[in-house]
Design an enzyme around this catalytic site. Structure first.
Site, PDB file in Angstrom:
ATOM      1  N   CYS A 176       8.168   4.544  -7.492  1.00 34.41           N
ATOM      2  CA  CYS A 176       6.945   3.765  -7.293  1.00 34.41           C
ATOM      3  C   CYS A 176       5.780   4.355  -8.094  1.00 34.41           C
ATOM      4  O   CYS A 176       5.531   5.555  -8.029  1.00 34.41           O
ATOM      5  CB  CYS A 176       6.604   3.755  -5.805  1.00 34.41           C
ATOM      6  SG  CYS A 176       5.068   2.890  -5.452  1.00 34.41           S
ATOM      7  N   GLU A 218       5.773 -21.099  -6.943  1.00 28.59           N
ATOM      8  CA  GLU A 218       5.189 -20.405  -5.782  1.00 28.59           C
ATOM      9  C   GLU A 218       5.632 -21.052  -4.472  1.00 28.59           C
ATOM     10  O   GLU A 218       5.907 -20.364  -3.496  1.00 28.59           O
ATOM     11  CB  GLU A 218       3.655 -20.423  -5.877  1.00 28.59           C
ATOM     12  CG  GLU A 218       3.083 -19.434  -6.870  1.00 28.59           C
ATOM     13  CD  GLU A 218       3.389 -17.987  -6.485  1.00 28.59           C
ATOM     14  OE1 GLU A 218       3.238 -17.638  -5.316  1.00 28.59           O
ATOM     15  OE2 GLU A 218       3.818 -17.218  -7.367  1.00 28.59           O
ATOM     16  N   CYS A 267       8.951  -1.594  -3.405  1.00 27.75           N
ATOM     17  CA  CYS A 267       8.491  -1.388  -2.023  1.00 27.75           C
ATOM     18  C   CYS A 267       9.171  -2.436  -1.140  1.00 27.75           C
ATOM     19  O   CYS A 267       8.516  -3.264  -0.510  1.00 27.75           O
ATOM     20  CB  CYS A 267       6.974  -1.501  -1.961  1.00 27.75           C
ATOM     21  SG  CYS A 267       6.291  -0.878  -0.407  1.00 27.75           S
ATOM     22  N   CYS A 284      10.670   4.790  -3.163  1.00 27.80           N
ATOM     23  CA  CYS A 284       9.381   5.475  -3.345  1.00 27.80           C
ATOM     24  C   CYS A 284       9.380   6.391  -4.572  1.00 27.80           C
ATOM     25  O   CYS A 284       8.334   6.578  -5.205  1.00 27.80           O
ATOM     26  CB  CYS A 284       9.031   6.257  -2.084  1.00 27.80           C
ATOM     27  SG  CYS A 284       8.778   5.200  -0.656  1.00 27.80           S
ATOM     28  N   CYS A 305       0.239   7.424  -1.469  1.00 25.56           N
ATOM     29  CA  CYS A 305       0.616   6.376  -0.509  1.00 25.56           C
ATOM     30  C   CYS A 305       0.651   6.969   0.910  1.00 25.56           C
ATOM     31  O   CYS A 305       1.334   7.961   1.157  1.00 25.56           O
ATOM     32  CB  CYS A 305       1.988   5.811  -0.875  1.00 25.56           C
ATOM     33  SG  CYS A 305       2.668   4.727   0.385  1.00 25.56           S
TER      34      CYS A 305
HETATM   35 FE1  SF4 Z   1       5.867   1.450  -0.982  1.00 28.39          FE
HETATM   36 FE2  SF4 Z   1       4.351   3.628  -0.723  1.00 28.39          FE
HETATM   37 FE3  SF4 Z   1       6.951   3.864  -1.190  1.00 28.39          FE
HETATM   38 FE4  SF4 Z   1       5.329   2.940  -3.092  1.00 28.39          FE
HETATM   39  S1  SF4 Z   1       5.339   4.976  -2.202  1.00 28.39           S
HETATM   40  S2  SF4 Z   1       7.348   2.116  -2.538  1.00 28.39           S
HETATM   41  S3  SF4 Z   1       3.855   1.785  -1.881  1.00 28.39           S
HETATM   42  S4  SF4 Z   1       6.007   2.972   0.624  1.00 28.39           S
END
Ligand code: SF4
Length: 350
Positions: free
Chosen positions: A199, A34, A189, A196, A205
């Site tokens: 995601c 970390e 992200c 996206c 989102c």
């Molecule tokens: Fe990031 Fe939203 Fe795109 Fe997902 S949908 S990668 S959380 S900006």
């Protein structure tokens, strides 16, 4: 509540599960990773991590090591206060906790160099305890997903993000969730061009719905970038030995070795006059500019050849004649190593 289950499901197939610190994730191993990852990409950190673990396999080995060796294994990673604090914390763990990583968030946060997010990550990843984390990646994910306005460095924005991070952290599978949100920020992200479409939480989102991905999180308000300059004496012996001086324990490159550094050319010349009696007349070398995160540093080398008869400083606790052909294992900041190499090469071809 809608956030964590999808992230955990995604983690099964999309998350990282074979990083070196994920094998046998003891608090010590997770802690070192970390700290390394605070300012360093995973791919860069991995070889440093292996070397560090090989030399310091546990907290006692790290606590007992000479600081020079710790800094040597950190050389090239930058942000050396991290390495000094790692060792100070290891010594505190041995002295105060019998060599065992302490239990509880408060006790971990009391160790040098460990903030709330790092403490939470260590305890979540190694012991599965329920603590939220809020590193740079997580700030970005939460700012976008919840549509949080304002720079995350502002106290009110940071408080809001901590509240959201707490609310999103599930009761179970905390270690997996913690790794998952870090991985989502690092791999999906991302700062530029987030993926996206891939995601797992894209359907609700806020940033995606309003096309705000490149506006969130909001950047730090612009300030003029300060610049600093210094004159560095590059005293050479025999074309391959260079005089180094140990830097003060705190401040820039604290405790590491550097070139004798002065605020003005006149101060540097005075040093040569007092300490390098009989040396050839100093001359200027090519300056080197190094960009730190908060300022630019312009280094002006003042090269001086110590000839046969020149009275010169001896190796001791403060000074060291560094042999570029057989480099000693010491903590040497990368920009200083670059400058030394450049000057010795320039002087050879002069
Ligand atoms: Fe990031 Fe939203 Fe795109 Fe997902 S949908 S990668 S959380 S900006």
């Amino acid at each position: 509540k809608r956030f964590a289950p999808r992230l955990l499901q995604w983690f099964e197939s999309g998350g990282r599960k074979d990083l070196p610190w994920q094998r046998d994730p003891t608090p010590y191993r997770v802690w070192v990773s970390e700290i390394m990852l605070q300012q360093t990409q995973v791919a860069t950190a991995i070889p440093y991590y292996h070397a560090f673990m090989q030399r310091f396999p546990d907290v006692r080995a790290l606590a007992a090591a000479p600081l020079d060796e710790v800094l040597h294994l950190w050389s090239g990673l930058g942000y050396y206060a991290r390495a000094r604090n790692l060792q100070r914390a290891a010594q505190a763990i041995v002295a105060r906790h019998g060599g065992e990583f302490p239990p509880g968030l408060e006790a971990v946060m009391a160790l040098p160099g460990i903030g709330r997010s790092t403490a939470g990550a260590i305890l979540a990843l190694s012991r599965g305890e329920r603590h939220a984390i809020l590193d740079g990646n997580v700030k970005r994910v939460l700012s976008r997903w919840f549509g949080v306005r304002g720079h995350p460095g502002e106290p009110a924005v940071e408080r809001r993000l901590w509240d959201l991070a707490e609310a999103c952290t599930p009761e179970r599978d905390v270690a997996q969730y913690t790794q998952a949100i870090m991985d989502l920020g690092a791999m999906v992200c991302t700062r530029a061009r987030p993926a996206c479409l891939l995601c797992p939480v894209n359907d609700d989102c806020v940033a995606r719905a309003h096309n705000l991905q490149d506006q969130l999180p909001e950047p730090r308000p612009r300030l003029a970038r300060p610049a600093r300059e210094a004159w560095l004496v590059v005293a050479m012996r025999g074309g391959h030995k260079v005089l180094l001086e140990r830097r003060p324990p705190s401040g820039l490159w604290g405790g590491m070795w550097g070139l004798p550094e002065f605020p003005t050319r006149a101060h540097a010349l005075q040093f040569c006059k007092e300490h390098l009696v009989g040396a050839a007349a100093p001359h200027a070398g090519r300056p080197l500019r190094h960009a730190f995160s908060h300022f630019d540093f312009e280094m002006h080398p003042l090269v001086v050849h110590c000839l046969g008869k020149a009275e010169s400083l001896r190796d001791d606790d403060r000074f060291l004649w560094y042999d570029v052909r057989r480099p000693a294992k010491i903590g040497l900041p990368r920009p200083i190593a670059t400058l030394v190499t450049r000057v010795t090469t320039d002087e050879k071809s002069a």
